[in-house]
Design a protein around this motif. Sequence first.
Motif, PDB file in Angstrom:
ATOM      1  N   SER A  44      32.466  57.212 -26.248  1.00  0.00           N
ATOM      2  CA  SER A  44      32.644  56.263 -27.345  1.00  0.00           C
ATOM      3  C   SER A  44      31.812  55.005 -27.098  1.00  0.00           C
ATOM      4  O   SER A  44      31.807  54.470 -25.982  1.00  0.00           O
ATOM      5  CB  SER A  44      34.135  55.911 -27.434  1.00  0.00           C
ATOM      6  N   LYS A  48      25.958  57.103 -30.581  1.00  0.00           N
ATOM      7  CA  LYS A  48      25.734  58.355 -31.342  1.00  0.00           C
ATOM      8  C   LYS A  48      25.600  58.078 -32.849  1.00  0.00           C
ATOM      9  O   LYS A  48      24.652  58.532 -33.490  1.00  0.00           O
ATOM     10  CB  LYS A  48      26.883  59.348 -31.086  1.00  0.00           C
ATOM     11  N   THR A  50      24.923  55.314 -34.279  1.00  0.00           N
ATOM     12  CA  THR A  50      23.746  54.468 -34.536  1.00  0.00           C
ATOM     13  C   THR A  50      22.503  55.334 -34.728  1.00  0.00           C
ATOM     14  O   THR A  50      21.654  55.037 -35.580  1.00  0.00           O
ATOM     15  CB  THR A  50      23.558  53.467 -33.367  1.00  0.00           C
TER      16      THR A  50
HETATM   17  N1  LIG Z   1      26.767  47.235 -37.386  1.00  0.00           N
HETATM   18  C1  LIG Z   1      26.960  46.919 -36.105  1.00  0.00           C
HETATM   19  N2  LIG Z   1      26.987  45.630 -35.709  1.00  0.00           N
HETATM   20  C2  LIG Z   1      27.179  45.305 -34.414  1.00  0.00           C
HETATM   21  N3  LIG Z   1      27.347  46.206 -33.422  1.00  0.00           N
HETATM   22  C3  LIG Z   1      27.317  47.500 -33.769  1.00  0.00           C
HETATM   23  C4  LIG Z   1      27.128  47.935 -35.113  1.00  0.00           C
HETATM   24  N4  LIG Z   1      27.137  49.293 -35.137  1.00  0.00           N
HETATM   25  C5  LIG Z   1      27.329  49.682 -33.869  1.00  0.00           C
HETATM   26  N5  LIG Z   1      27.434  48.604 -33.044  1.00  0.00           N
HETATM   27  C6  LIG Z   1      27.633  48.640 -31.585  1.00  0.00           C
HETATM   28  O1  LIG Z   1      26.687  49.552 -31.035  1.00  0.00           O
HETATM   29  C7  LIG Z   1      27.269  50.340 -30.009  1.00  0.00           C
HETATM   30  C8  LIG Z   1      27.142  51.813 -30.372  1.00  0.00           C
HETATM   31  O2  LIG Z   1      28.005  52.093 -31.481  1.00  0.00           O
HETATM   32  P1  LIG Z   1      28.085  53.542 -32.136  1.00  0.00           P
HETATM   33  O3  LIG Z   1      29.030  53.444 -33.293  1.00  0.00           O
HETATM   34  O4  LIG Z   1      26.715  54.022 -32.430  1.00  0.00           O
HETATM   35  O5  LIG Z   1      28.717  54.393 -30.958  1.00  0.00           O
HETATM   36  P2  LIG Z   1      29.318  55.880 -30.960  1.00  0.00           P
HETATM   37  O6  LIG Z   1      28.776  56.562 -29.758  1.00  0.00           O
HETATM   38  O7  LIG Z   1      29.063  56.526 -32.273  1.00  0.00           O
HETATM   39  O8  LIG Z   1      30.872  55.570 -30.790  1.00  0.00           O
HETATM   40  P3  LIG Z   1      32.181  56.417 -31.225  1.00  0.00           P
HETATM   41  O9  LIG Z   1      32.112  57.746 -30.529  1.00  0.00           O
HETATM   42  O10 LIG Z   1      33.301  55.569 -30.726  1.00  0.00           O
HETATM   43  O11 LIG Z   1      32.164  56.534 -32.727  1.00  0.00           O
HETATM   44  C9  LIG Z   1      28.697  49.861 -29.859  1.00  0.00           C
HETATM   45  O12 LIG Z   1      28.741  48.951 -28.801  1.00  0.00           O
HETATM   46  C10 LIG Z   1      28.996  49.181 -31.179  1.00  0.00           C
HETATM   47  O13 LIG Z   1      29.942  48.149 -31.006  1.00  0.00           O
END
Ligand SMILES: Nc1ncnc2c1ncn2[C@@H]1O[C@H](COP(=O)(O)OP(=O)(O)OP(=O)(O)O)[C@@H](O)[C@H]1O
Length: 240
Positions: A44, A48, A50
């Motif tokens: 998490s 991913k 992003t």
């Molecule tokens: N719009 C945004 N503004 C600020 N920070 C963001 C934004 N989108 C994502 N982040 C940050 O970027 C990082 C990656 O987030 P992301 O949602 O891509 O992770 P993930 O691997 O998909 O997580 P999860 O499995 O929990 O959904 C995190 O630290 C998140 O807080």
Amino acid sequence: MTMLEVNGLGKAFTIHHLNKTILAVDEIQFSVHAGEFLGIIGKSGSGKSTILKSIYRTYLSDAGQIIYDSKQFGKIDLIQASEREIIFLRKNEIGYVSQFLNVMPRTTCRELVQNALLEMGETKETARIETEKALSYFEMDEGLWDSYPNTFSGGEKLRLNIAMATVKKPRLLLLDEPTASLDQQSKRKVREMIEKLKQQGTTLVGIFHDIEFMEGLCDKVFDMKSNEMSVVLEGVPHES
Ligand SMILES: Nc1ncnc2c1ncn2[C@@H]1O[C@H](COP(=O)(O)OP(=O)(O)OP(=O)(O)O)[C@@H](O)[C@H]1O
């Protein structure tokens, strides 16, 4: 044929009130061939979503290239593409499904699916028939077809989301946890639909917390931890 090539992708977010910058993804590199399914795994917050949002251009990346082989435009860098090109690609070639339903207000479930088909040039009659087929396939209660989805349950919203994206048989489909709140029966339906789309040549990039769901579906896995892509030979990809 390479359908999608991500090179050196980077995205940072500035949190203004904290006066700090978060590097969400850095130097991401992978490629997907036509008709392949790439699964992205990682813990998490590892970035991913992003990556998927950068491909769909919800986020504009800061570094790298995302080369997509478009039917309409040929090879196109989705970071550099114009707004007009992105709108065209979203209507006609690239689908995105997340856990959240983000749709036009005061539009019924039926209209939402129909509109998705009409905007890619289908006739009204084809759109009507294909819409009913898609809603039936995902077992949407007929009593909901002419209702506004703001009152739908989580699973109903998700099934509508998936129906809207898959009815268009997109060339590239991005799946951000599309099975999050679904029961086993609905998950099976989603899986069957993904298999069908793959057979028809759709290229997929997906994130699933439910690693078992990915078994037998993914051809390749990109691991956020090692920033590496591997080919799935057999069994279930391991969570990092
Ligand atoms: N719009 C945004 N503004 C600020 N920070 C963001 C934004 N989108 C994502 N982040 C940050 O970027 C990082 C990656 O987030 P992301 O949602 O891509 O992770 P993930 O691997 O998909 O997580 P999860 O499995 O929990 O959904 C995190 O630290 C998140 O807080």
